[in-house]
Design a protein around this motif. Structure first.
Motif, PDB file in Angstrom:
ATOM      1  N   ARG A   3       0.849  -1.199   0.000  1.00 21.67           N
ATOM      2  CA  ARG A   3       0.000   0.000   0.000  1.00 21.67           C
ATOM      3  C   ARG A   3       0.879   1.243   0.000  1.00 21.67           C
ATOM      4  O   ARG A   3       2.007   1.218   0.499  1.00 21.67           O
ATOM      5  N   ARG A   4       0.331   2.311  -0.531  1.00 24.95           N
ATOM      6  CA  ARG A   4       1.046   3.585  -0.607  1.00 24.95           C
ATOM      7  C   ARG A   4       0.190   4.666   0.055  1.00 24.95           C
ATOM      8  O   ARG A   4      -1.047   4.595   0.055  1.00 24.95           O
ATOM      9  N   ALA A   5       0.854   5.656   0.630  1.00 21.97           N
ATOM     10  CA  ALA A   5       0.152   6.761   1.283  1.00 21.97           C
ATOM     11  C   ALA A   5       0.812   8.072   0.901  1.00 21.97           C
ATOM     12  O   ALA A   5       2.033   8.176   0.834  1.00 21.97           O
ATOM     13  N   PHE A  22       4.651   7.163  -0.075  1.00 22.40           N
ATOM     14  CA  PHE A  22       5.538   6.232   0.610  1.00 22.40           C
ATOM     15  C   PHE A  22       4.822   4.906   0.801  1.00 22.40           C
ATOM     16  O   PHE A  22       3.592   4.840   0.844  1.00 22.40           O
ATOM     17  N   ASP A  23       5.608   3.862   0.988  1.00 26.78           N
ATOM     18  CA  ASP A  23       5.037   2.568   1.329  1.00 26.78           C
ATOM     19  C   ASP A  23       4.486   2.592   2.753  1.00 26.78           C
ATOM     20  O   ASP A  23       5.085   3.195   3.657  1.00 26.78           O
ATOM     21  N   VAL A  24       3.351   1.929   2.947  1.00 22.07           N
ATOM     22  CA  VAL A  24       2.810   1.715   4.293  1.00 22.07           C
ATOM     23  C   VAL A  24       3.303   0.347   4.753  1.00 22.07           C
ATOM     24  O   VAL A  24       2.961  -0.672   4.147  1.00 22.07           O
ATOM     25  N   VAL A  25       4.106   0.329   5.806  1.00 22.65           N
ATOM     26  CA  VAL A  25       4.705  -0.924   6.252  1.00 22.65           C
ATOM     27  C   VAL A  25       3.847  -1.570   7.333  1.00 22.65           C
ATOM     28  O   VAL A  25       3.066  -0.898   8.023  1.00 22.65           O
ATOM     29  N   GLY A 368      -8.846   9.270   3.224  1.00 17.64           N
ATOM     30  CA  GLY A 368      -8.439   8.618   1.982  1.00 17.64           C
ATOM     31  C   GLY A 368      -7.441   7.547   2.340  1.00 17.64           C
ATOM     32  O   GLY A 368      -6.288   7.835   2.620  1.00 17.64           O
ATOM     33  N   SER A 369      -7.934   6.327   2.424  1.00 22.66           N
ATOM     34  CA  SER A 369      -7.071   5.244   2.875  1.00 22.66           C
ATOM     35  C   SER A 369      -5.911   5.074   1.901  1.00 22.66           C
ATOM     36  O   SER A 369      -5.973   5.461   0.741  1.00 22.66           O
ATOM     37  N   ALA A 370      -4.835   4.513   2.419  1.00 23.96           N
ATOM     38  CA  ALA A 370      -3.670   4.277   1.582  1.00 23.96           C
ATOM     39  C   ALA A 370      -4.059   3.424   0.387  1.00 23.96           C
ATOM     40  O   ALA A 370      -4.882   2.524   0.468  1.00 23.96           O
ATOM     41  N   THR A 371      -3.470   3.720  -0.758  1.00 21.43           N
ATOM     42  CA  THR A 371      -3.883   3.058  -2.005  1.00 21.43           C
ATOM     43  C   THR A 371      -3.005   1.859  -2.304  1.00 21.43           C
ATOM     44  O   THR A 371      -1.813   1.854  -1.990  1.00 21.43           O
ATOM     45  N   PRO A 372      -3.596   0.794  -2.920  1.00 25.28           N
ATOM     46  CA  PRO A 372      -2.800  -0.371  -3.267  1.00 25.28           C
ATOM     47  C   PRO A 372      -1.914  -0.074  -4.467  1.00 25.28           C
ATOM     48  O   PRO A 372      -2.172   0.847  -5.215  1.00 25.28           O
TER      49      PRO A 372
END
Length: 372
Positions: A3-5, A22-25, A368-372
């Motif tokens: 996911r990205r944010a 950025f990547d959501v870890v 706006g949730s993190a996007t795939p």
């Protein structure tokens, strides 16, 4: 798939921040991943942009935020008040983690003065696994040791964000540095969020009269609408000497028991000293960054036998008390009226609005949730 944010990143001083992804870890032991709801803009953020504090860059900005828990790392079960934490819970978090081992932490019991404080949105660089470490983002990774507290269901998110940094700052100042005493006359210098937090808490604390001295008029009008302050004096539209005379005319004995500085302007210091009564107190909160020197006559401090007290930042415990105080604050004051919301993509407009005092409290919507 990762996911990205989106996040607002300060990459160069004296330049406009940039919107990056950025990547959501996944959270490790003791960590939380929180989906952003709101990230507040504080005057300190503008100082950071201008390079007034020595911080590492790039950095995701935002040291005051509210969001919902997205993922829980192992070992996380309770918030700071002992409430169970679950995915979907609405939370706020303290901006700083004290080290617990330096002399101020260990010996002086002053975590706000920690020599190694790690602060979200300030000195956590936007690099590596933990790049998402500021509240101006769609997601934030909270590290072990972060003070996290659930927001009561009765409190609207905008109300909670209205004084997200100013509220805990003033709780530190008024609980521990110089409390308000019942029936005191209080003058607050400054009509920004910190000044209005000071005035509201002085009223809740039993002050007999609270006078807000600041400006511009649009900020004072909002304070009146919200019920914050008993009287308001605009110092921006008249000669400062005339404004000070107006304040003295409002005070029963022409001087205040307690003056609280919340302006960030060095010029306010001598004015505040002159407004305090003999044997009174001057609580200095607003000089968080080095805006320059102030001319004062030290004879006034001695002749007035004045207590001059400084207060720096806040700790996790002060955030907890702010959240506990929110029901009382929202019952008495219309806190939502302090806030103007901007989409995260309009961060530049929001910063300009704060810089130009067109709004009182700007908050970025980080929905706006993190996007795939």
């Amino acid at each position: 798939m990762n996911r990205r944010a989106k996040a607002v990143v300060l990459e160069e001083f004296d330049s406009l921040p940039a919107l990056r992804e950025f990547d959501v870890v996944a959270p490790a032991v003791g960590e939380l991943v929180v989906s952003g709801v709101y990230g507040g803009i504080c005057g300190t953020d503008l100082h950071l942009q201008q390079g007034h504090l020595p911080i590492p860059i790039p950095v995701v900005l935002g040291h005051e935020g509210l969001g919902t828990i997205d993922e829980v790392g192992s070992g996380i079960h309770l918030d700071a008040l002992g409430n169970p934490l679950s995915i979907g819970d609405r939370v706020m978090w303290a901006s700083s983690i004290a080290c617990g081992t330096c002399i101020p932490c260990r010996q002086h019991r002053e975590p706000t003065l920690c020599e190694q404080r790690a602060t979200y949105g300030v000195n956590r660089p936007a690099s590596g696994r933990a790049a998402l470490a500021g509240a101006w983002a769609e997601s934030i990774l909270l590290h072990p040791g972060t003070t996290v507290v659930k927001v009561p269901a009765t409190i609207d998110s905008i109300e909670a964000m209205s004084l997200a940094c100013a509220g805990p700052t003033m709780i530190h100042a008024l609980y521990e540095r110089r409390p308000v005493r019942l029936g005191e006359t209080v003058v607050v210098q400054g009509a920004g969020p910190v000044g209005l937090a000071a005035a509201a808490m002085a009223q809740l604390g039993g002050a007999g009269l609270v006078i807000v001295v600041g400006g511009p008029e649009n900020r004072l009008a909002i304070a009146r609408k919200c019920g914050i302050g008993d009287a308001h004096v605009d110092i921006t539209e008249q000669n400062p000497a005339d404004a000070l005379r107006q304040v003295r005319d409002l005070l029963p004995t022409s001087a205040a028991d307690l003056v609280i500085e919340c302006t960030g302007s060095p010029e306010a210091i001598q004015q505040g000293i002159e407004l305090a009564r003999r044997g009174g107190s001057y609580l200095v909160v607003g000089q968080y960054t080095d805006a320059g020197s102030a001319w004062i006559n030290p004879h006034h401090i001695v002749r007035q036998q004045l207590d001059v007290v400084g207060s720096w930042a806040f700790s996790g415990a002060h955030l907890v008390e702010y959240v506990r105080l929110l029901p009382a604050l929202t019952r008495r004051f219309s806190l939502a009226d302090l806030v103007t919301v901007f989409p995260i993509g309009d961060y530049a407009d929001a910063m300009d609005a704060v810089r130009g005092t067109r709004v009182l409290k700007a908050v970025l919507s980080t929905h706006g949730s993190a996007t795939p």
